[in-house]
Design a protein around this motif. Structure first.
Motif, PDB file in Angstrom:
ATOM      1  N   GLY A  73       0.772  -1.232   0.000  1.00 21.99           N
ATOM      2  CA  GLY A  73       0.000   0.000   0.000  1.00 21.99           C
ATOM      3  C   GLY A  73       0.804   1.282   0.000  1.00 21.99           C
ATOM      4  O   GLY A  73       0.241   2.367   0.174  1.00 21.99           O
ATOM      5  N   TYR A  74       2.119   1.192  -0.201  1.00 24.35           N
ATOM      6  CA  TYR A  74       2.956   2.393  -0.248  1.00 24.35           C
ATOM      7  C   TYR A  74       3.013   2.977  -1.659  1.00 24.35           C
ATOM      8  O   TYR A  74       2.942   2.243  -2.652  1.00 24.35           O
ATOM      9  N   GLN A  75       3.164   4.292  -1.745  1.00 23.81           N
ATOM     10  CA  GLN A  75       3.412   4.975  -3.015  1.00 23.81           C
ATOM     11  C   GLN A  75       4.912   5.143  -3.161  1.00 23.81           C
ATOM     12  O   GLN A  75       5.553   5.786  -2.331  1.00 23.81           O
ATOM     13  N   VAL A  76       5.495   4.568  -4.209  1.00 22.60           N
ATOM     14  CA  VAL A  76       6.956   4.493  -4.341  1.00 22.60           C
ATOM     15  C   VAL A  76       7.467   5.433  -5.423  1.00 22.60           C
ATOM     16  O   VAL A  76       6.981   5.432  -6.553  1.00 22.60           O
ATOM     17  N   THR A  77       8.476   6.234  -5.053  1.00 21.24           N
ATOM     18  CA  THR A  77       9.240   7.036  -6.007  1.00 21.24           C
ATOM     19  C   THR A  77      10.664   6.490  -5.998  1.00 21.24           C
ATOM     20  O   THR A  77      11.169   6.092  -4.947  1.00 21.24           O
ATOM     21  N   THR A  78      11.305   6.459  -7.165  1.00 19.09           N
ATOM     22  CA  THR A  78      12.642   5.871  -7.233  1.00 19.09           C
ATOM     23  C   THR A  78      13.660   6.867  -7.792  1.00 19.09           C
ATOM     24  O   THR A  78      13.311   7.797  -8.523  1.00 19.09           O
ATOM     25  N   ALA A  79      14.916   6.650  -7.406  1.00 13.76           N
ATOM     26  CA  ALA A  79      16.039   7.430  -7.940  1.00 13.76           C
ATOM     27  C   ALA A  79      17.238   6.496  -8.044  1.00 13.76           C
ATOM     28  O   ALA A  79      17.397   5.576  -7.227  1.00 13.76           O
ATOM     29  N   ALA A  96      18.383  11.890  -6.010  1.00 12.93           N
ATOM     30  CA  ALA A  96      17.617  11.630  -4.791  1.00 12.93           C
ATOM     31  C   ALA A  96      17.592  12.852  -3.885  1.00 12.93           C
ATOM     32  O   ALA A  96      16.572  13.159  -3.263  1.00 12.93           O
ATOM     33  N   PHE A  97      18.711  13.555  -3.793  1.00 18.17           N
ATOM     34  CA  PHE A  97      18.791  14.741  -2.939  1.00 18.17           C
ATOM     35  C   PHE A  97      17.797  15.801  -3.397  1.00 18.17           C
ATOM     36  O   PHE A  97      17.067  16.391  -2.589  1.00 18.17           O
ATOM     37  N   GLN A  98      17.734  16.035  -4.701  1.00 20.54           N
ATOM     38  CA  GLN A  98      16.809  17.028  -5.242  1.00 20.54           C
ATOM     39  C   GLN A  98      15.357  16.613  -5.045  1.00 20.54           C
ATOM     40  O   GLN A  98      14.496  17.438  -4.715  1.00 20.54           O
ATOM     41  N   ILE A  99      15.079  15.335  -5.215  1.00 17.16           N
ATOM     42  CA  ILE A  99      13.716  14.846  -5.027  1.00 17.16           C
ATOM     43  C   ILE A  99      13.298  15.002  -3.561  1.00 17.16           C
ATOM     44  O   ILE A  99      12.192  15.454  -3.253  1.00 17.16           O
ATOM     45  N   ALA A 100      14.196  14.629  -2.652  1.00 17.50           N
ATOM     46  CA  ALA A 100      13.878  14.693  -1.221  1.00 17.50           C
ATOM     47  C   ALA A 100      13.696  16.125  -0.741  1.00 17.50           C
ATOM     48  O   ALA A 100      12.962  16.371   0.223  1.00 17.50           O
ATOM     49  N   LEU A 101      14.357  17.075  -1.407  1.00 22.02           N
ATOM     50  CA  LEU A 101      14.188  18.474  -1.046  1.00 22.02           C
ATOM     51  C   LEU A 101      12.862  19.041  -1.554  1.00 22.02           C
ATOM     52  O   LEU A 101      12.295  19.955  -0.947  1.00 22.02           O
ATOM     53  N   SER A 102      12.379  18.497  -2.659  1.00 23.26           N
ATOM     54  CA  SER A 102      11.186  19.067  -3.293  1.00 23.26           C
ATOM     55  C   SER A 102       9.889  18.361  -2.914  1.00 23.26           C
ATOM     56  O   SER A 102       8.807  18.913  -3.103  1.00 23.26           O
ATOM     57  N   GLU A 103       9.977  17.143  -2.371  1.00 22.15           N
ATOM     58  CA  GLU A 103       8.778  16.394  -2.001  1.00 22.15           C
ATOM     59  C   GLU A 103       8.896  15.880  -0.572  1.00 22.15           C
ATOM     60  O   GLU A 103      10.007  15.687  -0.068  1.00 22.15           O
ATOM     61  N   ARG A 163      23.905  12.579   5.110  1.00 23.23           N
ATOM     62  CA  ARG A 163      24.482  13.727   5.811  1.00 23.23           C
ATOM     63  C   ARG A 163      23.890  15.046   5.314  1.00 23.23           C
ATOM     64  O   ARG A 163      23.497  15.913   6.096  1.00 23.23           O
ATOM     65  N   LYS A 164      23.797  15.184   3.990  1.00 24.82           N
ATOM     66  CA  LYS A 164      23.291  16.428   3.418  1.00 24.82           C
ATOM     67  C   LYS A 164      21.808  16.629   3.752  1.00 24.82           C
ATOM     68  O   LYS A 164      21.367  17.749   4.018  1.00 24.82           O
ATOM     69  N   LEU A 165      21.043  15.565   3.735  1.00 28.25           N
ATOM     70  CA  LEU A 165      19.623  15.681   4.071  1.00 28.25           C
ATOM     71  C   LEU A 165      19.439  16.107   5.529  1.00 28.25           C
ATOM     72  O   LEU A 165      18.599  16.951   5.840  1.00 28.25           O
ATOM     73  N   ARG A 166      20.228  15.546   6.424  1.00 29.49           N
ATOM     74  CA  ARG A 166      20.131  15.935   7.829  1.00 29.49           C
ATOM     75  C   ARG A 166      20.600  17.375   8.040  1.00 29.49           C
ATOM     76  O   ARG A 166      20.045  18.098   8.877  1.00 29.49           O
TER      77      ARG A 166
END
Length: 235
Positions: free
Chosen positions: A25-31, A37-44, A65-68
C-alpha cells in the motif's frame, strides 16, 4: 497513502522493493543516483527513505548527511552490501535510523520500517507549540534545546543530530554514571547486538568538539567498568 523514496542503482533491487512496497500500500518514487535523490527529497515530502550506500553522483552516506544538514528528519534506512561494521556505524552516526545488509528479503525491509515507525511514534512530543524546553548550561557548555544549538566557550559548534541528542541526554543527567547499553537504548532506541562501539565513537567525537583537551576530558569523563559521566569541572 504513505510515500517512500527508494534510492538504488541496481534495477533488480529497485523492482523488487517497488513491487513489495506497492503491494503493502505504499506509493513508491525511485532514484538511481544520490544527486537526483537529494533534489527529489528536497522538493517532495516522504514518509520513508530507503538509501543504498554505493551510489553514483553522491553516495548514500553523504546523501544522508546532506539531508540531515537540511533539517530533513524523514526516517532513513540504509541499504549496504558492505560487511565492515564501521560503514554501518558511520551511516547511523550521521543520522540514518537503521541499516540492513544485502542480500535481504523484502519482508525484512518491511519489518525494519515498521520497527522504526514504532520508535518514532514513541518519541516524546511537545504538548503545544508554546511549550519549549529551557536551555541548559553546565560550565562553559550551553545547549539551546529549542533551536538545536550548542555553544562552547561562547563559540557555536557543529554537531550531528545524534551528537546533539547524546550531549543533551548527558547534560540533563549531570553527575550520573550511564552505561553503554542504556545509551544505545535511549539514544538509538534499539539494540545493536552488543556493538557498543558506536557509543564510544560518538563520545570521542563529542570530546573533540567540547573539551579543551579531548585526551584529558573534564566534562565527559569515563568511569572505568561502568560507562560515562557528565560533570561540571568549574565547580
Amino acid at each position: 497513502m504513505k510515500k517512500i523514496l527508494v534510492v538504488d542503482d541496481e534495477p533488480s533491487i529497485v523492482t523488487l522493493l517497488t513491487f513489495n512496497l506497492e503491494k503493502e500500500g505504499y506509493q513508491v518514487t525511485t532514484a538511481q543516483d544520490g544527486l537526483e535523490a537529494f533534489q527529489i527529497a528536497l522538493s517532495e515530502q516522504f514518509d520513508f527513505l530507503l538509501v543504498d550506500v554505493m551510489l553514483p553522483g553522491l553516495d548514500g552516506i553523504e546523501l544522508t548527511r546532506k539531508l540531515r544538514q537540511e533539517k530533513i528528519e524523514t526516517p532513513i534506512l540504509i541499504l549496504t552490501a558492505k560487511d565492515d561494521p564501521i560503514d554501518r556505524i558511520l551511516g547511523l552516526e550521521i543520522g540514518a535510523d537503521d541499516y540492513i545488509s544485502k542480500p535481504f528479503s523484502p519482508r525484512e525491509v518491511l519489518a525494519r520500517m515498521k520497527a522504526i515507525s514504532r520508535r518514532m511514534e514513541h518519541r516524546p512530543h511537545l504538548a503545544s507549540d508554546d511549550v519549549v524546553e529551557k536551555p541548559i548550561r553546565i560550565g562553559e557548555i550551553y545547549a539551546d534545546t529549542a533551536n538545536y544549538q550548542v555553544r562552547v566557550r561562547d563559540q557555536l559548534i557543529d554537531l550531528t543530530p545524534k551528537e546533539f541528542e547524546l550531549l543533551v541526554y548527558f547534560m540533563k543527567r549531570k553527575n550520573r554514571v550511564i552505561d553503554r547499553d542504556t545509551l544505545l537504548d535511549r539514544i538509538w532506541k534499539f539494540d545493536f547486538d552488543g556493538q557498543t562501539r558506536i557509543v564510544d565513537v560518538h563520545i570521542s567525537h563529542l570530546r573533540e568538539k567540547i573539551e579543551r583537551d579531548p585526551k584529558r576530558p573534564q566534562y565527559l569523563v569515563t568511569v572505568r567498568g561502568f560507562g560515562y559521566k557528565f560533570q561540571d569541572p568549574t565547580l
